[in-house]
Design an enzyme around this catalytic site. Structure first.
Site, mmCIF file in Angstrom:
data_model
loop_
_atom_site.group_PDB
_atom_site.id
_atom_site.type_symbol
_atom_site.label_atom_id
_atom_site.label_comp_id
_atom_site.label_asym_id
_atom_site.label_seq_id
_atom_site.Cartn_x
_atom_site.Cartn_y
_atom_site.Cartn_z
ATOM 1 N N THR A 1 0.828 -1.193 0.000
ATOM 2 C CA THR A 1 0.000 0.000 0.000
ATOM 3 C C THR A 1 0.863 1.243 0.000
ATOM 4 O O THR A 1 1.813 1.345 0.756
ATOM 5 C CB THR A 1 -0.946 0.065 1.224
ATOM 6 O OG1 THR A 1 -1.624 1.325 1.235
ATOM 7 C CG2 THR A 1 -0.199 -0.105 2.532
ATOM 8 N N ASP B 1 -0.316 4.029 0.921
ATOM 9 C CA ASP B 1 -0.796 4.799 2.071
ATOM 10 C C ASP B 1 -0.053 4.470 3.360
ATOM 11 O O ASP B 1 -0.117 5.225 4.320
ATOM 12 C CB ASP B 1 -2.287 4.547 2.304
ATOM 13 C CG ASP B 1 -3.160 5.107 1.198
ATOM 14 O OD1 ASP B 1 -2.672 5.955 0.433
ATOM 15 O OD2 ASP B 1 -4.323 4.689 1.104
#
Length: 388
Positions: A136, A138
């Site tokens: 990810t 993020d």
């Protein structure tokens, strides 16, 4: 059909190193005796039920070697929502296709899917081992120190912001708002702080979703920049929200966990113009922030390959129901090791920026964050010349 196949499936948004993890997993499997077929599901979990698979044993070595340096997902991905019955069907579809080992690469949602497929296999008596590979941009997966994909997005964000800061320094006539991806976690926005390695300054303000956003305080900060410098660069997360949870810019659309955010940067630029009567503009890197191979972090790439290899080793050893994670051993010099985390500890458990990484005013980051993040970005950013 003999159950001798190892299958890799991708879920969620691509990153600059998801294919590096794919390479590590596939290369390890191809070189391990006892693995009959090494496969990839095309287009995410739908590739499993549809039998739409690629056989990596039939792919040339030259093409496989391109994977660590290729953006996006070479086998495709998806955000297909699944119901309880779907997991049981996936387990049986894998069994019918002779899959003995399954690797799921993705973020929080994919780790939830990974864990539920593992349970469906275990509870349904289907002899398939399942392991997760974190992915990810993020950086919001729990337990692991960081996730492959983040460092490259962070390096891109720092480099892009450095160029914007240099531009604004050359023509200091406006406030520029730069928007970064990050639904509830501000790791990527925070990484813009390293723009100052260019030698021409870094962002003046950084706002993260971990702190409630106060428009009045933002306007006061912007006015200070105008008064002191005549310009400024502000980095914001797409997920900024007020104290009551209301998004700063209302989402354009929400489907399940997938949110299509409104343009926070455009909203704040308009606010500066309308409230302060000063020039402002917005910049939103968007998908290029997660796909840029040009700014891929070599640390990120090598760790992603390592996570893929470790996942293959774990699943072939029968260490099922786990996710590969990264444990940091030291910052200087940077050293880490791969660990195996019970998948149930990470399923939809979101990791956000801790308080010690955010400054007291909530408009910047601390030295503690810089010490934690810097080793992941790789070489220092290019330096720029400026005489103003």
């Amino acid at each position: 059909m003999e159950a001798d196949g190892l299958l890799v499936v991708h879920g969620g948004g691509p990153t600059a190193v998801i294919n590096a993890s794919l390479y590590g997993a596939v290369d390890e499997a191809l070189n391990t005796p006892g693995v009959g077929r090494v496969l990839g599901a095309l287009g995410g979990v739908g590739g499993i039920t549809d039998g739409n698979l690629v056989d990596f044993g039939q792919v040339s070595r030259d093409k496989l070697d391109l994977l660590p340096f290729s953006p996006s997902s070479a086998i495709g991905t998806s955000r297909k929502p699944l119901e309880d019955e779907d997991y049981r069907e996936l387990a049986h579809a894998l069994d019918r296709q002779g899959i003995r080992w399954l690797l799921c690469t993705g973020g929080n949602g994919t780790m939830d899917t990974c864990g539920k497929i593992w349970r469906a296999c275990h509870e349904g008596g289907v002899p398939i081992d399942v392991v997760g590979i974190p992915k990810t941009m993020d950086n919001d997966i729990a337990v692991t120190d960081h996730a492959p994909g983040f460092a490259s997005a962070a390096r891109y964000m720092a480099a892009t912001t450095s160029a914007i800061c240099c531009d604004v320094r050359g023509l200091p006539i406006h406030i520029v708002i730069v928007e970064a991806m990050g639904r509830n976690a501000g790791w990527v926005s925070a990484s813009s702080c390293f723009a100052d390695e260019s030698g021409t300054g870094g962002p003046d303000l950084i706002y993260l979703p971990e702190r409630a956003f106060d428009e009045r305080a933002f306007l006061d900060d912007a006015q200070r920049l105008i008064d002191e410098k005549g310009s400024g660069v502000v980095v914001v997360s797409e997920g900024l929200h007020a104290a009551d949870g209301t998004p700063v810019a209302p989402p354009l659309m929400t489907v399940g966990r997938a949110t299509y955010f409104g343009d926070v940067s455009a909203h704040l630029a308009k606010l500066v113009i309308s409230e302060l009567g000063y020039k402002a503009r917005s910049e939103k890197p968007g998908l290029i922030g997660r796909a840029s191979i040009a700014w891929q972090s070599p640390v990120d790439r090598e760790e992603a390959i390592g996570c893929g290899r470790e996942a293959t080793r774990a699943v072939l050893e029968g260490d099922s129901g786990k996710m590969v994670g990264i444990e940091r051993l030291s910052n200087e010099p940077y050293e880490s090791r791969l660990i195996r985390i019970p998948i149930e500890q990470v399923m939809l458990d979101e990791r956000t920026m801790p308080d010690e990484y955010i400054n007291e005013r909530g408009n910047g980051v601390t030295d503690a964050f810089r010490r934690w993040c810097r080793p992941l970005l790789g070489p220092e950013l290019p330096r720029f010349a400026s005489f103003v």
